[in-house]
Design a protein around this motif. Sequence first.
Motif, PDB file in Angstrom:
ATOM      1  N   PHE A  86       0.858  -1.178   0.000  1.00  0.00           N
ATOM      2  CA  PHE A  86       0.000   0.000   0.000  1.00  0.00           C
ATOM      3  C   PHE A  86       0.891   1.224   0.000  1.00  0.00           C
ATOM      4  CE2 PHE A  86       1.253  -0.388   4.261  1.00  0.00           C
ATOM      5  CZ  PHE A  86       0.727   0.580   5.103  1.00  0.00           C
ATOM      6  N   GLY A  87       0.353   2.341  -0.452  1.00  0.00           N
ATOM      7  CA  GLY A  87       1.173   3.543  -0.506  1.00  0.00           C
ATOM      8  C   GLY A  87       0.458   4.670  -1.224  1.00  0.00           C
ATOM      9  N   VAL A  88       1.254   5.662  -1.643  1.00  0.00           N
ATOM     10  CA  VAL A  88       0.735   6.842  -2.333  1.00  0.00           C
ATOM     11  C   VAL A  88       1.135   6.749  -3.796  1.00  0.00           C
ATOM     12  CG1 VAL A  88       0.725   9.361  -2.429  1.00  0.00           C
ATOM     13  CG2 VAL A  88       0.918   8.198  -0.219  1.00  0.00           C
ATOM     14  N   SER A  89       0.161   6.714  -4.672  1.00  0.00           N
ATOM     15  CA  SER A  89       0.457   6.535  -6.092  1.00  0.00           C
ATOM     16  C   SER A  89       1.183   7.750  -6.649  1.00  0.00           C
ATOM     17  CB  SER A  89      -0.831   6.297  -6.879  1.00  0.00           C
ATOM     18  OG  SER A  89      -1.608   7.474  -6.929  1.00  0.00           O
ATOM     19  N   ASP A  90       2.123   7.488  -7.525  1.00  0.00           N
ATOM     20  CA  ASP A  90       2.855   8.572  -8.172  1.00  0.00           C
ATOM     21  C   ASP A  90       1.908   9.368  -9.068  1.00  0.00           C
ATOM     22  OD1 ASP A  90       4.970   7.444  -6.883  1.00  0.00           O
ATOM     23  OD2 ASP A  90       5.969   6.684  -8.689  1.00  0.00           O
ATOM     24  N   VAL A  91       2.071  10.672  -9.071  1.00  0.00           N
ATOM     25  CA  VAL A  91       1.271  11.650  -9.827  1.00  0.00           C
ATOM     26  C   VAL A  91      -0.229  11.460  -9.609  1.00  0.00           C
ATOM     27  CG1 VAL A  91       3.050  12.048 -11.557  1.00  0.00           C
ATOM     28  CG2 VAL A  91       1.322  10.327 -12.026  1.00  0.00           C
ATOM     29  N   GLY A  92      -0.619  10.917  -8.470  1.00  0.00           N
ATOM     30  CA  GLY A  92      -2.031  10.818  -8.140  1.00  0.00           C
ATOM     31  C   GLY A  92      -2.850  10.092  -9.186  1.00  0.00           C
ATOM     32  N   LEU A 119      -5.585   4.005   4.235  1.00  0.00           N
ATOM     33  CA  LEU A 119      -4.609   4.532   5.179  1.00  0.00           C
ATOM     34  C   LEU A 119      -3.622   5.585   4.680  1.00  0.00           C
ATOM     35  CD1 LEU A 119      -3.618   1.259   7.089  1.00  0.00           C
ATOM     36  CD2 LEU A 119      -4.957   3.172   7.962  1.00  0.00           C
ATOM     37  N   PRO A 120      -2.963   5.429   3.533  1.00  0.00           N
ATOM     38  CA  PRO A 120      -1.696   6.141   3.310  1.00  0.00           C
ATOM     39  C   PRO A 120      -1.703   7.655   3.510  1.00  0.00           C
ATOM     40  CG  PRO A 120      -1.942   4.412   1.693  1.00  0.00           C
ATOM     41  CD  PRO A 120      -3.235   4.472   2.442  1.00  0.00           C
ATOM     42  N   LEU A 256       4.230   4.917   6.865  1.00  0.00           N
ATOM     43  CA  LEU A 256       3.665   3.700   6.277  1.00  0.00           C
ATOM     44  C   LEU A 256       4.289   2.440   6.845  1.00  0.00           C
ATOM     45  CD1 LEU A 256       3.448   4.710   2.498  1.00  0.00           C
ATOM     46  CD2 LEU A 256       1.570   4.576   4.132  1.00  0.00           C
ATOM     47  N   GLY A 257       5.597   2.472   7.032  1.00  0.00           N
ATOM     48  CA  GLY A 257       6.287   1.279   7.473  1.00  0.00           C
ATOM     49  C   GLY A 257       6.210   1.001   8.957  1.00  0.00           C
ATOM     50  N   THR A 258       5.597   1.909   9.733  1.00  0.00           N
ATOM     51  CA  THR A 258       5.586   1.751  11.188  1.00  0.00           C
ATOM     52  C   THR A 258       4.203   1.450  11.753  1.00  0.00           C
ATOM     53  OG1 THR A 258       5.284   4.140  11.543  1.00  0.00           O
ATOM     54  CG2 THR A 258       7.550   3.321  11.384  1.00  0.00           C
TER      55      THR A 258
END
Length: 302
Positions: A86-92, A119-120, A256-258
């Motif tokens: 999971f994360g934040v997509s590049d350029v939305g 979450l992100p 994100l990693g914590t």
Amino acid sequence: MKAAQFSRFGDPDVLELVDLPDPHPGPGQVRIIVRAVGISATDVKLRAGLVDFGDGLPQTTGRDVSGVVDEIGEGVVDVQLGDRIFGVSDVGAGAAELALVTHRALIPDGLGFIDAAALPVGLETATRGLDQLGVGSGTTLLINGASGGVGSTAVQLAVARGARVIGTASAANNEFVRLLGAEPVAYGEGMSQRVRALAPCGVDAALDVAGSGVLPDLIDLAGRAENVLTLADFEGAKQHGVRFSTGFQGHAFHALGTIGSLIQSGRFWLPVERTFPLDQIAQAHRLSERGHIRGRIVLIVQ
């Protein structure tokens, strides 16, 4: 691939599904088969033209993503093909069948794609807001707008740091805020008096997530403008000398990693209010704009 985009700013009806070329990862990037996409306040404001990141038109949308890694760029060593991330997509550009992701983490064990996609952005934004206010053990923190995605995240993270949290929300959401670990206070007229009934000497810090024009009250409760941070009221921040933050500028991604340990210990959860399929993204944006959401709205892609 199918992806959501808009070619003009406006109401949710400007969103449409289009065919775009499949993206391929560059150095440091991975590509995921998108499983779910969280709807953030930033997505809604960008579509409406209320904020400008200089991306021009047409624009894709969707920052919070979860999915399965299916291509890896040069230099990537933290994930492998087939990993759930999971994360934040590049350029939305996450509201699509495929997305590129640089800022990412493995999905914690026991967490599904839908919950992970909630979450992100909220997690990073809330973490950085608390960091900027210096919230820690013994802090009494007031959060204005404690029941939404960022607010409910901030409540739990602050409680995990050992802070006492007072959270404003609608009367209907007060018990939800209490479940998160905060002492609920109904917003609206008389909010300051209700907070002082719980904290007669005021609070150490205040985080404004809702942007509901209460910065003067928050300054009064927190003692001075330097003890207040707003994530939602840019004009009010300039008028009252309060710090404004998007939660992202000038910071490296680190939350994100914590979060996994808090989730697995049962000290953090972020409810998903409702899910929609990707082709109903306009309805999802419309619901988000109405407010009073408990947690997040998530699109299911595939």
